[in-house]
Design a protein around this motif. Structure first.
Motif, PDB file in Angstrom:
ATOM      1  N   THR A 124      39.013  39.281  35.738  1.00 57.71           N
ATOM      2  CA  THR A 124      37.601  39.664  36.588  1.00 57.71           C
ATOM      3  C   THR A 124      37.102  38.430  37.442  1.00 57.71           C
ATOM      4  O   THR A 124      36.550  38.683  38.389  1.00 57.71           O
ATOM      5  CB  THR A 124      36.924  40.356  35.604  1.00 57.71           C
ATOM      6  N   TYR A 125      36.794  37.369  36.796  1.00 57.24           N
ATOM      7  CA  TYR A 125      36.354  36.285  37.073  1.00 57.24           C
ATOM      8  C   TYR A 125      37.136  35.307  37.665  1.00 57.24           C
ATOM      9  O   TYR A 125      36.789  34.392  38.447  1.00 57.24           O
ATOM     10  CB  TYR A 125      35.266  35.778  36.322  1.00 57.24           C
ATOM     11  N   CYS A 126      38.373  35.477  37.306  1.00 56.60           N
ATOM     12  CA  CYS A 126      39.373  34.239  37.925  1.00 56.60           C
ATOM     13  C   CYS A 126      39.402  34.007  39.301  1.00 56.60           C
ATOM     14  O   CYS A 126      39.636  33.026  40.008  1.00 56.60           O
ATOM     15  CB  CYS A 126      40.765  34.581  37.244  1.00 56.60           C
ATOM     16  N   ARG A 127      39.288  35.492  39.991  1.00 57.67           N
ATOM     17  CA  ARG A 127      39.191  35.247  41.358  1.00 57.67           C
ATOM     18  C   ARG A 127      38.384  34.542  42.353  1.00 57.67           C
ATOM     19  O   ARG A 127      38.758  33.892  43.310  1.00 57.67           O
ATOM     20  CB  ARG A 127      39.081  36.628  42.283  1.00 57.67           C
ATOM     21  N   VAL A 144      44.445  38.407  45.152  1.00 58.12           N
ATOM     22  CA  VAL A 144      44.457  40.014  45.171  1.00 58.12           C
ATOM     23  C   VAL A 144      44.718  40.458  43.875  1.00 58.12           C
ATOM     24  O   VAL A 144      45.317  39.618  42.992  1.00 58.12           O
ATOM     25  CB  VAL A 144      45.675  40.548  46.011  1.00 58.12           C
ATOM     26  N   ASP A 145      44.127  41.686  43.316  1.00 60.74           N
ATOM     27  CA  ASP A 145      44.444  42.233  42.093  1.00 60.74           C
ATOM     28  C   ASP A 145      45.802  42.485  41.808  1.00 60.74           C
ATOM     29  O   ASP A 145      46.770  42.594  42.677  1.00 60.74           O
ATOM     30  CB  ASP A 145      43.752  43.674  42.016  1.00 60.74           C
ATOM     31  N   ASN A 184      56.608  23.669  54.966  1.00 60.31           N
ATOM     32  CA  ASN A 184      56.169  22.707  53.948  1.00 60.31           C
ATOM     33  C   ASN A 184      54.969  23.035  53.195  1.00 60.31           C
ATOM     34  O   ASN A 184      54.723  22.401  52.219  1.00 60.31           O
ATOM     35  CB  ASN A 184      55.848  21.383  54.999  1.00 60.31           C
ATOM     36  N   HIS A 185      54.235  23.885  53.788  1.00 62.26           N
ATOM     37  CA  HIS A 185      53.032  24.391  53.154  1.00 62.26           C
ATOM     38  C   HIS A 185      52.718  25.898  53.324  1.00 62.26           C
ATOM     39  O   HIS A 185      52.203  26.562  54.061  1.00 62.26           O
ATOM     40  CB  HIS A 185      51.711  23.871  53.872  1.00 62.26           C
ATOM     41  N   PRO A 186      53.773  26.645  52.264  1.00 64.87           N
ATOM     42  CA  PRO A 186      53.506  27.987  52.127  1.00 64.87           C
ATOM     43  C   PRO A 186      52.191  28.637  51.802  1.00 64.87           C
ATOM     44  O   PRO A 186      51.558  27.912  51.265  1.00 64.87           O
ATOM     45  CB  PRO A 186      54.426  28.316  51.025  1.00 64.87           C
ATOM     46  N   PHE A 187      51.981  29.837  52.430  1.00 62.56           N
ATOM     47  CA  PHE A 187      50.654  30.370  52.291  1.00 62.56           C
ATOM     48  C   PHE A 187      50.286  30.885  50.694  1.00 62.56           C
ATOM     49  O   PHE A 187      51.479  31.494  49.984  1.00 62.56           O
ATOM     50  CB  PHE A 187      50.428  31.563  53.040  1.00 62.56           C
ATOM     51  N   ARG A 188      49.249  30.383  50.300  1.00 65.08           N
ATOM     52  CA  ARG A 188      49.147  30.713  48.736  1.00 65.08           C
ATOM     53  C   ARG A 188      48.529  32.025  48.566  1.00 65.08           C
ATOM     54  O   ARG A 188      47.345  32.402  49.163  1.00 65.08           O
ATOM     55  CB  ARG A 188      48.321  29.456  48.157  1.00 65.08           C
ATOM     56  N   ILE A 189      49.109  32.800  47.753  1.00 65.48           N
ATOM     57  CA  ILE A 189      48.652  34.157  47.468  1.00 65.48           C
ATOM     58  C   ILE A 189      48.479  33.960  45.762  1.00 65.48           C
ATOM     59  O   ILE A 189      49.279  34.179  45.065  1.00 65.48           O
ATOM     60  CB  ILE A 189      49.737  35.263  47.516  1.00 65.48           C
ATOM     61  N   TYR A 190      47.182  34.212  45.260  1.00 62.54           N
ATOM     62  CA  TYR A 190      46.871  34.121  43.789  1.00 62.54           C
ATOM     63  C   TYR A 190      46.458  35.513  43.638  1.00 62.54           C
ATOM     64  O   TYR A 190      45.844  36.235  44.085  1.00 62.54           O
ATOM     65  CB  TYR A 190      45.675  33.536  43.601  1.00 62.54           C
ATOM     66  N   ILE A 191      47.524  36.132  42.430  1.00 57.07           N
ATOM     67  CA  ILE A 191      47.242  37.382  41.957  1.00 57.07           C
ATOM     68  C   ILE A 191      46.831  37.260  40.583  1.00 57.07           C
ATOM     69  O   ILE A 191      47.229  36.506  39.782  1.00 57.07           O
ATOM     70  CB  ILE A 191      48.765  37.833  41.990  1.00 57.07           C
ATOM     71  N   GLY A 192      45.633  38.314  40.328  1.00 53.46           N
ATOM     72  CA  GLY A 192      45.244  38.348  39.011  1.00 53.46           C
ATOM     73  C   GLY A 192      46.198  38.723  38.015  1.00 53.46           C
ATOM     74  O   GLY A 192      46.994  39.785  38.290  1.00 53.46           O
ATOM     75  N   TYR A 193      46.179  38.010  36.858  1.00 51.77           N
ATOM     76  CA  TYR A 193      47.156  38.302  35.798  1.00 51.77           C
ATOM     77  C   TYR A 193      46.294  38.753  34.586  1.00 51.77           C
ATOM     78  O   TYR A 193      45.412  38.239  34.020  1.00 51.77           O
ATOM     79  CB  TYR A 193      47.993  37.120  35.508  1.00 51.77           C
ATOM     80  N   ASP A 194      46.924  39.842  33.931  1.00 49.16           N
ATOM     81  CA  ASP A 194      46.313  40.446  32.752  1.00 49.16           C
ATOM     82  C   ASP A 194      47.503  40.684  31.624  1.00 49.16           C
ATOM     83  O   ASP A 194      48.663  41.408  32.134  1.00 49.16           O
ATOM     84  CB  ASP A 194      45.555  41.856  32.923  1.00 49.16           C
TER      85      ASP A 194
END
Length: 296
Positions: free
Chosen positions: A92-95, A111-112, A31-41
């Protein structure tokens, strides 16, 4: 002699009860997957896609992979910074927006994009400790090269690369000050060193193989692979870095990812950039079209 089905089911249930619960299962649920934010260019979409593919390939817990796109954050009005001449990527600053994007609740990871995952991210989540405001690899990285990626200048500063893979305890008291005005106001040195955290004991440490810096760390012995390979100075999608350490593993995952596409893809700009005159990978519709910043 036939096995009694009822007894067999009971034994399986008993075996399941004896298995210790994983820490990861607390932070990543259906119900609550772990969120992984990846930097995007936008210059290297393929690095995001391969990183995402490799995370999902090995993950044994529910995860949600979210690209951090600066253009979208600007359109929402939450990213108001001007271009920093020292920043080498769009994210660079989105993280540093992760606690905000996660509503200052729970854990999440940034994560980059230039990573390749070779192991189950659940093993990393098992290390989470709520006493920390964030957790990362505590690198002592002092690069000798003056440029990286697509000819961008290489900067050296304390805690360099600590922020390239971060487990964020978004609800921790120490991170409540990481609000939009602070993120958009403070400089890179302040943010990348996590300077809002005044107590260094709140920055937990994970093993370096979860942010293995290619060409800085020695290749592991006996054919072992780091759990998360970071091509921090330039990955094999760049023609000039095609023979870097662990390039073979990245290309293997690239080919697997490409097989999932409904039609052949085009090479990204960075896949067509070279300082040395190295040609792009053959076999793509735009393989003969080299790219440079002058054409951008």
């Amino acid at each position: 002699m036939a096995t009694n089905g009822t007894n067999g089911n009971a034994k399986r249930k008993a075996d399941e009860m004896e298995k210790p619960a994983r820490n990861a299962d607390k932070y990543a649920t259906k119900n609550h997957p772990f969120r992984i934010y990846i930097g995007y260019d936008s210059h290297e979409d393929i690095t995001f896609e391969v990183a995402k593919y490799s995370i999902l390939k090995y993950a044994s817990v529910p995860v949600e992979v979210i690209p951090l796109k600066r253009a979208e954050m600007q359109a929402r009005g939450i990213y108001t910074r001007t271009q920093d001449p020292k920043q080498s990527t769009e994210f660079t600053y989105c993280r540093f927006f992760v606690p905000y994007l996660n509503n200052y609740k729970g854990w999440a990871m940034f994560v980059d994009d230039d990573f390749l995952w070779t192991s189950d991210v659940a093993e990393l989540l098992d290390m989470i400790d709520d006493k920390y405001a964030l957790m990362c690899v505590h690198h002592d990285y002092k690069p000798s090269v003056t440029t990286k990626l697509a000819g961008r200048a290489q900067s050296i500063y304390p805690r360099k690369n600590w922020s390239s893979m971060v487990l964020w305890n978004c609800g921790h008291e120490a991170n409540q000050c990481v609000e939009l005005d602070l993120i958009n106001r403070e400089g890179g040195a302040y943010l990348h060193r996590f300077s809002w955290i005044k107590d260094d004991t709140l920055i937990g440490e994970v093993p370096y193989t979860w942010n293995f810096l290619v060409e800085w760390h020695n290749v592991l012995d006996n054919g072992k692979l780091p759990q998360a390979i970071h091509y921090t100075e330039g990955g094999p999608w760049f023609p000039d870095y095609r023979d870097t350490d662990y390039a073979k593993e990245w290309f293997e995952h690239l080919r697997e990812y490409e097989k999932t596409l409904p039609k052949p893809r085009l090479l990204c700009p960075f896949e067509r950039f070279s300082v040395k005159g190295t040609k792009p990978l053959p076999g793509y519709a735009n393989s003969d079209d080299q790219w440079s910043w002058d054409l951008n």
